[in-house]
Write a protein that holds these residues in place. Structure first.
Motif, PDB file in Angstrom:
ATOM      1  N   UNK A   1      38.761  43.403  32.014  1.00  0.00           N
ATOM      2  CA  UNK A   1      39.002  44.212  30.821  1.00  0.00           C
ATOM      3  C   UNK A   1      38.119  45.450  30.883  1.00  0.00           C
ATOM      4  N   UNK A   2      38.574  46.479  30.269  1.00  0.00           N
ATOM      5  CA  UNK A   2      37.825  47.731  30.236  1.00  0.00           C
ATOM      6  C   UNK A   2      38.540  48.632  29.257  1.00  0.00           C
ATOM      7  N   UNK A   3      38.729  49.855  29.636  1.00  0.00           N
ATOM      8  CA  UNK A   3      39.507  50.757  28.801  1.00  0.00           C
ATOM      9  C   UNK A   3      40.982  50.403  28.990  1.00  0.00           C
ATOM     10  N   UNK A   4      41.694  50.226  27.898  1.00  0.00           N
ATOM     11  CA  UNK A   4      43.120  49.953  27.992  1.00  0.00           C
ATOM     12  C   UNK A   4      43.415  48.480  28.180  1.00  0.00           C
ATOM     13  N   UNK A   5      44.583  48.206  28.711  1.00  0.00           N
ATOM     14  CA  UNK A   5      45.064  46.833  28.859  1.00  0.00           C
ATOM     15  C   UNK A   5      44.281  46.076  29.924  1.00  0.00           C
ATOM     16  N   UNK A   6      44.174  44.768  29.782  1.00  0.00           N
ATOM     17  CA  UNK A   6      43.540  43.977  30.843  1.00  0.00           C
ATOM     18  C   UNK A   6      44.301  44.129  32.157  1.00  0.00           C
ATOM     19  N   UNK A   7      43.580  44.042  33.244  1.00  0.00           N
ATOM     20  CA  UNK A   7      44.174  44.128  34.572  1.00  0.00           C
ATOM     21  C   UNK A   7      43.770  42.870  35.336  1.00  0.00           C
ATOM     22  N   UNK A   8      44.724  42.304  36.024  1.00  0.00           N
ATOM     23  CA  UNK A   8      44.472  41.097  36.808  1.00  0.00           C
ATOM     24  C   UNK A   8      44.330  41.455  38.284  1.00  0.00           C
ATOM     25  N   UNK A   9      43.483  40.700  38.955  1.00  0.00           N
ATOM     26  CA  UNK A   9      43.366  40.823  40.406  1.00  0.00           C
ATOM     27  C   UNK A   9      43.771  39.484  41.010  1.00  0.00           C
ATOM     28  N   UNK A  10      44.876  39.509  41.746  1.00  0.00           N
ATOM     29  CA  UNK A  10      45.341  38.295  42.409  1.00  0.00           C
ATOM     30  C   UNK A  10      44.610  38.169  43.741  1.00  0.00           C
ATOM     31  N   UNK A  11      44.071  36.998  44.000  1.00  0.00           N
ATOM     32  CA  UNK A  11      43.228  36.845  45.190  1.00  0.00           C
ATOM     33  C   UNK A  11      43.308  35.395  45.691  1.00  0.00           C
ATOM     34  N   UNK A  12      42.737  35.210  46.855  1.00  0.00           N
ATOM     35  CA  UNK A  12      42.547  33.861  47.384  1.00  0.00           C
ATOM     36  C   UNK A  12      43.853  33.091  47.502  1.00  0.00           C
ATOM     37  N   UNK A  13      44.913  33.801  47.868  1.00  0.00           N
ATOM     38  CA  UNK A  13      46.193  33.127  48.135  1.00  0.00           C
ATOM     39  C   UNK A  13      46.151  32.604  49.564  1.00  0.00           C
ATOM     40  N   UNK A  14      46.244  31.316  49.691  1.00  0.00           N
ATOM     41  CA  UNK A  14      46.249  30.732  51.034  1.00  0.00           C
ATOM     42  C   UNK A  14      47.095  29.461  51.024  1.00  0.00           C
ATOM     43  N   UNK A  15      47.804  29.256  52.124  1.00  0.00           N
ATOM     44  CA  UNK A  15      48.621  28.059  52.318  1.00  0.00           C
ATOM     45  C   UNK A  15      48.166  27.396  53.616  1.00  0.00           C
ATOM     46  N   UNK A  16      48.053  26.095  53.571  1.00  0.00           N
ATOM     47  CA  UNK A  16      47.649  25.347  54.771  1.00  0.00           C
ATOM     48  C   UNK A  16      48.580  25.716  55.934  1.00  0.00           C
ATOM     49  N   UNK A  17      48.036  26.000  57.099  1.00  0.00           N
ATOM     50  CA  UNK A  17      48.879  26.513  58.194  1.00  0.00           C
ATOM     51  C   UNK A  17      50.106  25.667  58.503  1.00  0.00           C
TER      52      UNK A  17
END
Ligand SMILES: CC(C)(COP(=O)(O)OP(=O)(O)OC[C@H]1O[C@@H](n2cnc3c(N)ncnc32)[C@H](O)[C@@H]1OP(=O)(O)O)[C@@H](O)C(=O)NCCC(=O)NCCS
Length: 158
Positions: free
Chosen positions: A60-76
């Motif tokens: 959150x900051x100025x304006x609307x909240x912003x999401x950061x998508x991270x740590x997407x991993x699938x077992x090989x």
């Protein structure tokens, strides 16, 4: 796009998933910094532990909240069966539900360029991402400068 099979049930992560999730991320060479501070995490269970993980940070900051998508991993040995798609859909739906409309979501990737357009993201520059994300571990050093930035704009009313 790979269709998630009914077997890829996504659930919210529990504390006990933290260790196995970090093992998957480390094996894939993805950064762990800031993961513990993420807003929500989701997992898919497999026969030998977790089949996949994804996390969202909410800034959150100025304006609307912003999401950061991270740590997407699938077992090989489970890749290309729709686990990543199921995790992406769950994370985006979680953010959208929380904002009451389409949420603004950013991500950085070095290893999955070309994967995220199917979920409504477009490639952009790191500089074009909202300032609210500047303090995130990924933008402040955990992700190399060569990582590609992606952006999914939120709805004007969200
Ligand atoms: C990227 C990743 C999460 C995709 O998960 P997945 O469960 O294998 O993907 P899905 O089964 O949902 O989707 C498969 C589709 O994505 C594509 N895809 C898979 N991995 C990809 C990658 N690394 N880059 C680009 N496209 C990719 C496949 O070609 C396939 O395309 P198609 O539907 O047109 O045939 C998985 O490969 C992974 O864990 N990679 C290592 C970690 C990583 O790079 N994470 C992203 C960090 S931002």
């Amino acid at each position: 796009m790979a269709s998630p099979s009914p077997g890829h049930a996504v659930r919210p992560a529990h504390d006990a998933d933290d260790g196995p999730a970090r093992e998957l991320l480390t094996a894939a060479g993805l950064p762990l910094g800031g993961l513990g501070d993420s807003w929500r995490r989701w997992v898919v269970d497999g026969s030998a532990g977790l089949d996949g993980v994804v996390a969202l940070e909410r800034h959150t900051g100025v304006g609307r909240p912003v999401y950061l998508l991270r740590s997407l991993v699938v077992r090989p040995d489970t890749r290309a069966t729709g686990v990543g798609t199921a995790l992406m859909r769950a994370a985006l739906a979680g953010a959208d539900a929380h904002e009451g409309g389409r949420a603004a979501v950013a991500l950085l990737t070095e290893t999955a360029v070309g994967y995220f357009e199917r979920f409504g993201f477009t490639a952009t520059t790191r500089e074009a991402l909202p300032q609210a994300l500047a303090g995130s571990a990924e933008l402040s050093g955990a992700c190399p400068s060569s990582a590609v930035a992606y952006w999914r704009a939120g709805a004007a009313s969200s």
